[in-house]
Design a protein around this motif. Structure first.
Motif, PDB file in Angstrom:
ATOM      1  N   MET A 191       0.833  -1.199   0.000  1.00 17.53           N
ATOM      2  CA  MET A 191       0.000   0.000   0.000  1.00 17.53           C
ATOM      3  C   MET A 191       0.870   1.252   0.000  1.00 17.53           C
ATOM      4  SD  MET A 191      -3.243  -0.457  -0.056  1.00 17.53           S
ATOM      5  CE  MET A 191      -3.926   0.988   0.737  1.00 17.53           C
ATOM      6  N   LYS A 192       0.263   2.357  -0.458  1.00 16.97           N
ATOM      7  CA  LYS A 192       0.992   3.612  -0.557  1.00 16.97           C
ATOM      8  C   LYS A 192       1.244   4.223   0.801  1.00 16.97           C
ATOM      9  CE  LYS A 192      -3.373   5.947  -0.719  1.00 16.97           C
ATOM     10  NZ  LYS A 192      -4.380   6.605  -1.462  1.00 16.97           N
ATOM     11  N   ARG A 193       2.133   5.183   0.845  1.00 18.14           N
ATOM     12  CA  ARG A 193       2.307   5.995   2.034  1.00 18.14           C
ATOM     13  C   ARG A 193       1.078   6.870   2.215  1.00 18.14           C
ATOM     14  NH1 ARG A 193       7.706   6.583   3.689  1.00 18.14           N
ATOM     15  NH2 ARG A 193       8.516   4.490   3.704  1.00 18.14           N
ATOM     16  N   GLY A 194       0.728   7.157   3.446  1.00 18.12           N
ATOM     17  CA  GLY A 194      -0.469   7.941   3.709  1.00 18.12           C
ATOM     18  C   GLY A 194      -0.232   9.423   3.518  1.00 18.12           C
ATOM     19  N   LYS A 195      -1.219  10.095   2.925  1.00 19.98           N
ATOM     20  CA  LYS A 195      -1.146  11.544   2.799  1.00 19.98           C
ATOM     21  C   LYS A 195      -1.643  12.172   4.075  1.00 19.98           C
ATOM     22  CE  LYS A 195      -4.516  13.606   0.521  1.00 19.98           C
ATOM     23  NZ  LYS A 195      -5.437  13.966  -0.544  1.00 19.98           N
ATOM     24  N   ARG A 196      -1.388  13.432   4.237  1.00 19.53           N
ATOM     25  CA  ARG A 196      -1.926  14.144   5.389  1.00 19.53           C
ATOM     26  C   ARG A 196      -3.432  14.195   5.246  1.00 19.53           C
ATOM     27  NH1 ARG A 196      -1.200  20.485   6.903  1.00 19.53           N
ATOM     28  NH2 ARG A 196      -1.607  20.298   9.113  1.00 19.53           N
ATOM     29  N   SER A 197      -4.146  13.687   6.221  1.00 27.03           N
ATOM     30  CA  SER A 197      -5.592  13.640   6.133  1.00 27.03           C
ATOM     31  C   SER A 197      -6.145  15.051   5.992  1.00 27.03           C
ATOM     32  CB  SER A 197      -6.164  12.989   7.400  1.00 27.03           C
ATOM     33  OG  SER A 197      -7.551  13.006   7.361  1.00 27.03           O
ATOM     34  N   LYS A 198      -6.933  15.289   4.937  1.00 29.03           N
ATOM     35  CA  LYS A 198      -7.380  16.646   4.671  1.00 29.03           C
ATOM     36  C   LYS A 198      -8.355  17.147   5.714  1.00 29.03           C
ATOM     37  CE  LYS A 198      -6.535  16.706  -0.249  1.00 29.03           C
ATOM     38  NZ  LYS A 198      -7.090  16.879  -1.597  1.00 29.03           N
TER      39      LYS A 198
ATOM     40  N   THR B  19      -4.037  21.263  -8.327  1.00 27.41           N
ATOM     41  CA  THR B  19      -4.211  20.571  -7.050  1.00 27.41           C
ATOM     42  C   THR B  19      -3.055  20.955  -6.125  1.00 27.41           C
ATOM     43  OG1 THR B  19      -2.989  18.606  -7.763  1.00 27.41           O
ATOM     44  CG2 THR B  19      -5.364  18.626  -8.159  1.00 27.41           C
ATOM     45  N   ILE B  20      -3.359  21.072  -4.833  1.00 26.78           N
ATOM     46  CA  ILE B  20      -2.337  21.391  -3.834  1.00 26.78           C
ATOM     47  C   ILE B  20      -2.502  20.399  -2.690  1.00 26.78           C
ATOM     48  CG2 ILE B  20      -1.346  23.164  -2.347  1.00 26.78           C
ATOM     49  CD1 ILE B  20      -2.761  25.280  -4.049  1.00 26.78           C
ATOM     50  N   ASP B  21      -1.510  19.535  -2.499  1.00 27.29           N
ATOM     51  CA  ASP B  21      -1.605  18.453  -1.508  1.00 27.29           C
ATOM     52  C   ASP B  21      -0.236  18.198  -0.896  1.00 27.29           C
ATOM     53  OD1 ASP B  21      -4.457  16.983  -1.757  1.00 27.29           O
ATOM     54  OD2 ASP B  21      -3.840  17.665  -3.744  1.00 27.29           O
ATOM     55  N   ASP B  22      -0.189  17.241   0.020  1.00 27.73           N
ATOM     56  CA  ASP B  22       1.089  16.816   0.583  1.00 27.73           C
ATOM     57  C   ASP B  22       1.927  16.128  -0.486  1.00 27.73           C
ATOM     58  OD1 ASP B  22       1.288  17.726   3.130  1.00 27.73           O
ATOM     59  OD2 ASP B  22       0.338  15.989   4.054  1.00 27.73           O
ATOM     60  N   ILE B  23       3.211  16.051  -0.247  1.00 26.63           N
ATOM     61  CA  ILE B  23       4.128  15.500  -1.238  1.00 26.63           C
ATOM     62  C   ILE B  23       3.875  14.021  -1.502  1.00 26.63           C
ATOM     63  CG2 ILE B  23       5.950  14.890   0.426  1.00 26.63           C
ATOM     64  CD1 ILE B  23       7.966  15.897  -1.725  1.00 26.63           C
ATOM     65  N   ASP B  24       3.338  13.287  -0.501  1.00 27.44           N
ATOM     66  CA  ASP B  24       3.115  11.855  -0.679  1.00 27.44           C
ATOM     67  C   ASP B  24       1.663  11.504  -0.976  1.00 27.44           C
ATOM     68  OD1 ASP B  24       2.242  12.597   1.789  1.00 27.44           O
ATOM     69  OD2 ASP B  24       3.340  11.059   2.912  1.00 27.44           O
ATOM     70  N   ALA B  25       0.851  12.518  -1.328  1.00 28.38           N
ATOM     71  CA  ALA B  25      -0.564  12.269  -1.614  1.00 28.38           C
ATOM     72  C   ALA B  25      -0.730  11.565  -2.954  1.00 28.38           C
ATOM     73  CB  ALA B  25      -1.336  13.582  -1.597  1.00 28.38           C
ATOM     74  N   LYS B  26      -1.794  10.760  -3.054  1.00 33.17           N
ATOM     75  CA  LYS B  26      -2.113  10.074  -4.303  1.00 33.17           C
ATOM     76  C   LYS B  26      -3.546  10.373  -4.753  1.00 33.17           C
ATOM     77  CE  LYS B  26       1.820   7.826  -4.530  1.00 33.17           C
ATOM     78  NZ  LYS B  26       1.918   6.418  -4.156  1.00 33.17           N
ATOM     79  N   ASP B  27      -4.439  10.607  -3.788  1.00 34.00           N
ATOM     80  CA  ASP B  27      -5.848  10.847  -4.126  1.00 34.00           C
ATOM     81  C   ASP B  27      -6.128  12.350  -4.128  1.00 34.00           C
ATOM     82  OD1 ASP B  27      -5.324  10.784  -1.406  1.00 34.00           O
ATOM     83  OD2 ASP B  27      -7.291  10.021  -0.850  1.00 34.00           O
ATOM     84  N   PHE B  28      -6.011  12.956  -5.297  1.00 31.02           N
ATOM     85  CA  PHE B  28      -6.218  14.395  -5.455  1.00 31.02           C
ATOM     86  C   PHE B  28      -7.702  14.646  -5.714  1.00 31.02           C
ATOM     87  CE2 PHE B  28      -2.030  13.497  -7.686  1.00 31.02           C
ATOM     88  CZ  PHE B  28      -1.282  13.612  -6.523  1.00 31.02           C
ATOM     89  N   ASP B  29      -8.445  14.983  -4.671  1.00 28.46           N
ATOM     90  CA  ASP B  29      -9.886  15.100  -4.847  1.00 28.46           C
ATOM     91  C   ASP B  29     -10.371  16.519  -5.083  1.00 28.46           C
ATOM     92  OD1 ASP B  29      -9.329  15.886  -2.260  1.00 28.46           O
ATOM     93  OD2 ASP B  29     -10.427  14.251  -1.315  1.00 28.46           O
TER      94      ASP B  29
ATOM     95  N   SER C 286      -6.219  19.186 -14.852  1.00 26.43           N
ATOM     96  CA  SER C 286      -5.367  19.915 -13.909  1.00 26.43           C
ATOM     97  C   SER C 286      -4.089  20.383 -14.598  1.00 26.43           C
ATOM     98  CB  SER C 286      -5.021  19.021 -12.715  1.00 26.43           C
ATOM     99  OG  SER C 286      -3.994  19.589 -11.935  1.00 26.43           O
ATOM    100  N   ALA C 287      -3.751  21.657 -14.368  1.00 27.43           N
ATOM    101  CA  ALA C 287      -2.562  22.223 -15.000  1.00 27.43           C
ATOM    102  C   ALA C 287      -1.285  21.853 -14.264  1.00 27.43           C
ATOM    103  CB  ALA C 287      -2.690  23.743 -15.082  1.00 27.43           C
ATOM    104  N   ALA C 288      -1.398  21.514 -12.972  1.00 25.28           N
ATOM    105  CA  ALA C 288      -0.192  21.178 -12.203  1.00 25.28           C
ATOM    106  C   ALA C 288      -0.572  20.470 -10.915  1.00 25.28           C
ATOM    107  CB  ALA C 288       0.615  22.439 -11.887  1.00 25.28           C
ATOM    108  N   ARG C 289       0.272  19.541 -10.510  1.00 27.13           N
ATOM    109  CA  ARG C 289       0.149  18.894  -9.201  1.00 27.13           C
ATOM    110  C   ARG C 289       1.176  19.577  -8.293  1.00 27.13           C
ATOM    111  NH1 ARG C 289       1.286  16.901  -4.592  1.00 27.13           N
ATOM    112  NH2 ARG C 289       1.730  14.699  -4.184  1.00 27.13           N
ATOM    113  N   LEU C 290       0.695  20.393  -7.371  1.00 26.86           N
ATOM    114  CA  LEU C 290       1.560  21.170  -6.498  1.00 26.86           C
ATOM    115  C   LEU C 290       1.501  20.631  -5.074  1.00 26.86           C
ATOM    116  CD1 LEU C 290       0.538  24.756  -7.705  1.00 26.86           C
ATOM    117  CD2 LEU C 290       2.424  23.333  -8.545  1.00 26.86           C
ATOM    118  N   THR C 291       2.546  20.887  -4.326  1.00 29.83           N
ATOM    119  CA  THR C 291       2.565  20.534  -2.909  1.00 29.83           C
ATOM    120  C   THR C 291       2.423  21.800  -2.078  1.00 29.83           C
ATOM    121  OG1 THR C 291       4.947  20.762  -2.583  1.00 29.83           O
ATOM    122  CG2 THR C 291       4.155  18.642  -3.430  1.00 29.83           C
TER     123      THR C 291
END
Length: 634
Positions: free
Chosen positions: A1-8, A159-169, A265-270
């Motif tokens: 399984m993937k690393r966990g993202k910071r819970s939004k 999208t703006i998420d943690d560096i280890d996020a996978k589910d960009f909602d 999405s134009a960019a996946r940002l952290t």
């Protein structure tokens, strides 16, 4: 399984509805809490650590509150090693606190990477496997054609998420519109992929939400959807349900519109990337979109922030922590998270979209689920008022509003007591719940509120998406009746509390594991709870919680009074009180239960000055509701 993202959930409504830890209280009473799992009688199944005592094998339970001794009566039939974590079955044969168990299965070893989340998953009965039918449905998911959807593929949403996020909602875009702003919040259109009554829908309902552990996630939806088809990946067409808002320069929402769209999405940002760009340190990804995307988003956020301040929103300063892993998946450190403006930017934009969704559904009298956060309980308020008063802070009489709490937090910002005051105010707050009846959100100072922005990880949001699509005649979605909505709300309230408990247990185990081998070391700890058992304390650097039992609090003759934030001596002087900083020696570590036991060494020099008002217990007499403790001779 993937690393966990910071819970939004930790950045979407920060400080407004955090769930207090149920393991300690200021008064010594067991706090009321929603069930962490299925309601049931005492289970015959037990999980614990196998340890050899002489020729016998015993099971040390993973639950701190379980003080029983368990003997594995059939250990000779099963090859056990010191440190094995096993599942056992209680036989029912007991002599006092001594009970017999039989071996069930080996879960792993206490040193195995990931064993803590496996243990939480099993002990709290978290659904962890998808059925073949569910996986088959997920595999059939396809991105829809444009059709009647709006084409936003050329709008530079990011999208703006943690560096280890996978589910960009969620993805966002802002541009100047007259004196105000046009803001688009695009959310993954999960309702397109998950039909009501389908195998996917039934499984999502059972789970209720995703569960985020350090280094691991139990998703609500199969990864084919959560990390792929529903995830708003960069430069890839994705289906979205959008909330487009018009804001004035003060951040007030003037109008809004919901519609289905096709985005790219134009960019996946952290968060760190965006913060660095805001601070003038762009990189190869942020530099080209700085003026057209990031700067307008930041300026729009500043307008929303004005509205937040004007409402008087409660904003508690509660530290969050992240477990750091090496390449082999072993925990190596625990860091305090830094809260950035980029976190707040996403938080405010998600809150705005949630408000619009709630108002739209309420205006149309559409059956749906709302996120309700009631005003504090009067009894909790009185107790908090007493504690704050002893520290020199006065809470207004009657029913304080969020801005009244914020006034105290601002006054205490630079004081030693600030962490405690945040906890005191947190514990006055009601638990936020899901309900088919809209009731507003006290902490956010909002009259209407729901959860719309995270349908990949919350079933409530999926219900809200279906309700909006139905109410706006965008498409036809099967919606539950009012009675069924009430049952859904009750269920997902339980699954949310269960997830919170699971996440807390795993974090506590990692914290304890990081302290293994440091027995005998002296730590600076802060008292955050007083009970008849002793003082509950926290190491601020890691957030690790432990207890100093009464027998390890020195030689004073101590008196505990229910509802009082201190332990006093016979002369009435508060010897130990909430917020006090102590030097304490770590004497026991239990990674498997997350338990830490300390012994007081001496109080720090500033702790004697914390009581600002006389705290009297009535001299040496012991009244009803008090307990006295005489120190054992050493």
């Amino acid at each position: 399984m993937k690393r966990g993202k910071r819970s939004k959930k930790n950045i979407r409504e920060r400080g407004a509805e955090r769930t207090p830890k149920a393991k300690k209280s200021f008064s010594g009473k067991k706090p009321a809490a929603a069930p962490a799992g299925k309601p049931r009688e005492k289970s015959a199944i037990i999980y614990g650590l196998a340890t050899q005592i002489g020729r016998a094998w015993q099971l040390k339970p993973v639950t701190r509150k379980d003080n029983n001794t368990y003997t594995i009566i059939d250990a000779k039939k099963h090859p056990l090693s010191e440190g094995d974590i096993i599942r056992a079955v209680i036989t029912g044969e007991a002599k006092g606190r001594n009970q017999n168990v039989v071996f069930g299965a080996k879960i792993g070893h206490q040193d195995d990477p990931g064993v803590f989340h496996v243990l939480a998953t099993l002990s709290l009965e978290l659904p962890n496997e998808f059925s073949a039918a569910t996986l088959a449905e997920a595999a059939q998911g396809k991105v829809p054609e444009l059709g009647r959807r709006r084409d936003l593929r050329e709008v530079p949403l990011v999208t703006i998420d943690d560096i280890d996020a996978k589910d960009f909602d969620d993805a966002v875009y802002a541009e100047k519109s007259g004196a105000g702003w046009r803001l688009i919040v695009a959310i993954a259109d999960v309702a397109h992929y998950v039909a009501a009554g389908s195998a996917l829908d039934k499984e999502a309902f059972i789970r209720g939400n995703s569960v985020y552990f350090p280094g691991h996630v139990i998703p609500m939806l199969p990864e084919r959807l959560s990390n792929d088809m529903c995830s708003l990946r960069p430069h890839t067409p994705r289906a979205a349900l959008c909330c487009e808002m018009q804001l004035d320069n003060a951040g007030k929402i003037k109008s809004w519109e919901f519609y289905r769209a096709l985005i790219r999405s134009a960019a996946r940002l952290t968060y760190r990337q965006v913060q660095d760009a805001i601070d003038g340190r762009t990189d190869e990804t942020t530099a080209p979109i700085m003026e057209t995307v990031i700067t307008p988003l930041h300026q729009c956020f500043q307008s929303l922030l004005k509205a937040r301040v004007a409402r008087g929103t409660l904003d508690l300063d509660l530290p969050e922590y992240k477990v750091m892993f090496d390449d082999l998946g072993r925990a190596v450190d625990i860091h305090k998270r830094t809260r950035l403006d980029s976190h707040k930017l996403i938080e405010e934009m998600m809150i705005a979209a949630n408000v619009c969704a709630a108002k739209e559904l309420n205006k149309r009298n559409a059956p749906a689920l709302y996120r309700v956060h009631d005003a504090p309980d009067p009894v909790k308020l009185e107790f908090a008022r007493d504690i704050l008063n002893t520290m020199g802070f006065k809470l207004v009489k009657g029913a304080p509003q969020p801005r009244d709490f914020m006034q105290i937090l601002n006054q205490a910002k630079d004081h030693l007591e600030a962490p405690l005051i945040n906890q005191v105010i947190l514990r006055t707050q009601s638990q936020a719940v899901y309900s088919p009846m809209h009731g507003g959100h006290f902490g956010l100072a909002l009259t209407h509120y729901t959860h719309f922005t995270s349908p990949i990880r919350r079933y409530s949001d999926l219900i809200v998406h279906r309700a909006l699509i139905n109410a706006l005649n965008i498409d036809r979605q099967d919606m539950p009746t009012a009675g069924v909505l009430s049952e859904i709300a009750i269920h997902i309230n339980v699954t949310e509390r269960r997830a919170i408990e699971a996440e807390r247990q795993v974090m506590d185990r990692y914290r304890a594991m990081m302290l293994t081998g440091q027995e005998g070391h002296i730590f600076s700890v802060r008292i955050n709870g007083i009970s008849r058992f002793g003082a509950f304390v926290t190491i601020d650097a890691s957030g690790a919680d432990g207890i100093i039992p009464m027998r390890y609090l020195g030689r004073d003759y101590l008196i505990w009074q229910e509802g009082k934030p201190y332990l006093a001596n016979r002369g009435g002087k508060a010897v130990y009180r909430l917020g006090q900083i102590l030097n304490a020696k770590l004497i026991e570590v239990s990674p498997i239960s997350g338990g830490l036991v300390f012994e007081v060494v001496n109080k720090s020099s500033d702790s004697a000055e914390i009581p600002r008002k006389p705290l009297r217990t009535g001299g040496a007499s012991v009244k009803s509701g008090q307990r006295k403790f005489r120190r054992p001779k050493k």
